[in-house]
Write an enzyme that holds these catalytic residues in place. Structure first.
Site, PDB file in Angstrom:
ATOM      1  N   ALA A  32      58.595  36.524  43.986  1.00 40.96           N
ATOM      2  CA  ALA A  32      58.174  35.960  45.281  1.00 40.96           C
ATOM      3  C   ALA A  32      57.294  34.740  44.996  1.00 40.96           C
ATOM      4  CB  ALA A  32      57.453  37.003  46.133  1.00 40.96           C
ATOM      5  N   LEU A  33      57.853  33.853  44.196  1.00 38.81           N
ATOM      6  CA  LEU A  33      57.045  32.763  43.639  1.00 38.81           C
ATOM      7  C   LEU A  33      56.599  31.774  44.717  1.00 38.81           C
ATOM      8  CD1 LEU A  33      59.090  32.039  40.378  1.00 38.81           C
ATOM      9  CD2 LEU A  33      57.180  33.631  40.726  1.00 38.81           C
ATOM     10  N   HIS A  34      55.388  31.258  44.529  1.00 32.44           N
ATOM     11  CA  HIS A  34      54.843  30.228  45.422  1.00 32.44           C
ATOM     12  C   HIS A  34      54.266  29.112  44.554  1.00 32.44           C
ATOM     13  CE1 HIS A  34      51.045  32.053  44.333  1.00 32.44           C
ATOM     14  NE2 HIS A  34      51.429  33.220  44.834  1.00 32.44           N
ATOM     15  N   ASP A  35      53.687  28.087  45.196  1.00 31.22           N
ATOM     16  CA  ASP A  35      53.193  26.928  44.439  1.00 31.22           C
ATOM     17  C   ASP A  35      52.169  27.326  43.380  1.00 31.22           C
ATOM     18  OD1 ASP A  35      54.808  25.316  45.855  1.00 31.22           O
ATOM     19  OD2 ASP A  35      53.240  24.427  47.121  1.00 31.22           O
ATOM     20  N   HIS A  37      52.201  29.985  41.470  1.00 36.64           N
ATOM     21  CA  HIS A  37      52.930  30.361  40.247  1.00 36.64           C
ATOM     22  C   HIS A  37      53.437  29.116  39.519  1.00 36.64           C
ATOM     23  CE1 HIS A  37      53.688  34.220  42.599  1.00 36.64           C
ATOM     24  NE2 HIS A  37      53.193  34.676  41.470  1.00 36.64           N
ATOM     25  N   GLN A  61      52.018  49.991  38.812  1.00 37.77           N
ATOM     26  CA  GLN A  61      50.744  49.454  39.301  1.00 37.77           C
ATOM     27  C   GLN A  61      50.590  49.596  40.812  1.00 37.77           C
ATOM     28  OE1 GLN A  61      51.716  45.376  37.710  1.00 37.77           O
ATOM     29  NE2 GLN A  61      50.576  44.690  39.499  1.00 37.77           N
ATOM     30  N   LYS A 149      42.912  34.168  40.491  1.00 34.62           N
ATOM     31  CA  LYS A 149      42.701  34.921  41.734  1.00 34.62           C
ATOM     32  C   LYS A 149      42.528  36.418  41.463  1.00 34.62           C
ATOM     33  CE  LYS A 149      45.925  35.885  44.723  1.00 34.62           C
ATOM     34  NZ  LYS A 149      45.836  37.350  44.901  1.00 34.62           N
ATOM     35  N   ASP A 150      43.290  36.926  40.485  1.00 39.16           N
ATOM     36  CA  ASP A 150      43.184  38.347  40.152  1.00 39.16           C
ATOM     37  C   ASP A 150      42.110  38.507  39.073  1.00 39.16           C
ATOM     38  OD1 ASP A 150      45.444  39.540  41.755  1.00 39.16           O
ATOM     39  OD2 ASP A 150      46.458  37.923  40.715  1.00 39.16           O
TER      40      ASP A 150
END
Ligand code: PAF
Length: 280
Positions: A32-35, A37, A61, A149-150
């Site tokens: 579900a790639l976004h900018d 990634h 997970q 972010k993580d």
């Protein structure tokens, strides 16, 4: 770009690459790639001769009541995006390839793994570390790129690499944000327009944090909880070296972390802080 589905095939690819004296930068994802990634892929290109991306929605997970079944799976679109970035290999294995019947080396996240994200999602970090270990065993990357972010995940992956994967350098890519401040996440796809507006409260709250933390954290809690459709899980400020909360006496580099549900969607964010004397 080579599309690889099996463990044997990625191992052969890695062997060929290493035999040719080429280095590998690896970007593990759940798709579900976004900018955001794609900026990890850009960073990967600065670090090695070959770039490998994995897409694997890791069942280990996700908790029993989480979004494993509905997690967006968009392999064809993702592959097209990765082609535009000249990625050498996309590794998109099945669950059986990652977790074969003979078993894999299970990782344990330890004490930090049961705080914050780990407290709300028991077993989550054991699952993350186990899959990252398995992927590292297969891809043997010289460099692996993870998003800031993580933050808690990144903290634990660095510990894992320090203990077991010394030949792999862990590189952090800064969080990519929308103009509103909302951190990019694959889960943002679940949000309605009004929820997207509400979700900006997380970053706004992080930006208000300063010493004395006891007061500003309380105000940040109120800010998030008074936002429509939003329910705070935690907001805290931790020492990034040990990922434990700091108090009002702490000065120096700290990390503000937050998690909240917006509608049914759980979001996390964080912000680096430099804590100084409170203004009087
Ligand atoms: O951050 C993610 O997308 C996942 O947790 C990871 C690191 C790919 C492991 O499944």
């Amino acid at each position: 770009m080579r599309l690889i589905h099996t463990a044997a095939e990625i191992e052969a690819f890695v062997e060929e690459t290493k035999a040719a004296g080429q280095t590998i930068a690896f970007v593990p994802t759940m798709g579900a790639l976004h900018d955001g990634h794609l900026t990890l892929v850009d960073l990967a290109w600065q670090k090695a001769d070959f770039v490998v991306v994995s897409i694997f929605v890791n069942p280990k997970q996700f908790g029993a009541n989480e979004d494993f079944d509905k997690y967006p799976r968009t392999l064809n679109e993702d592959a097209k995006l990765l082609e535009t970035k000249n990625v050498d290999a996309l590794f998109a294995p099945s669950v059986e390839e990652i977790y074969p019947p003979e078993g894999v080396r299970e990782q344990r996240a330890g004490v930090v793994g049961s705080t914050f994200e780990g407290a709300s999602r028991p077993g989550h970090f054991d699952g993350v570390l186990t899959v990252v270990g398995r992927l590292f065993d297969l891809v043997q990357p010289d460099v692996a790129i993870f998003g800031a972010k993580d933050a808690q995940q990144l903290f634990m992956i660095k510990k894992l690499a320090g203990a077991l994967y010394n030949d792999t350098e862990i590189v952090t890519a800064p969080t990519h944000r929308e103009p509103s401040g909302l951190a990019l996440s694959s889960r943002n796809r679940y949000l309605s327009e009004s929820q997207k507006t509400s979700a900006t409260a997380l970053y706004k709250a992080l930006k208000t944090l300063r010493q004395p933390l006891s007061l500003t954290i309380e105000a940040a809690r109120t800010l998030i909880d008074s936002t429509p459709e939003t329910k705070l899980d935690y907001v805290a400020v931790v020492d990034p070296e040990i990922f434990r909360p700091v108090n009002d006496d702490f000065r120096g580099k700290a990390l503000a972390i937050v998690a909240a549900k917006v509608g049914d969607t759980r979001l996390i964010d964080n912000l680096e802080l430099e804590l100084t004397e409170p203004n009087r």
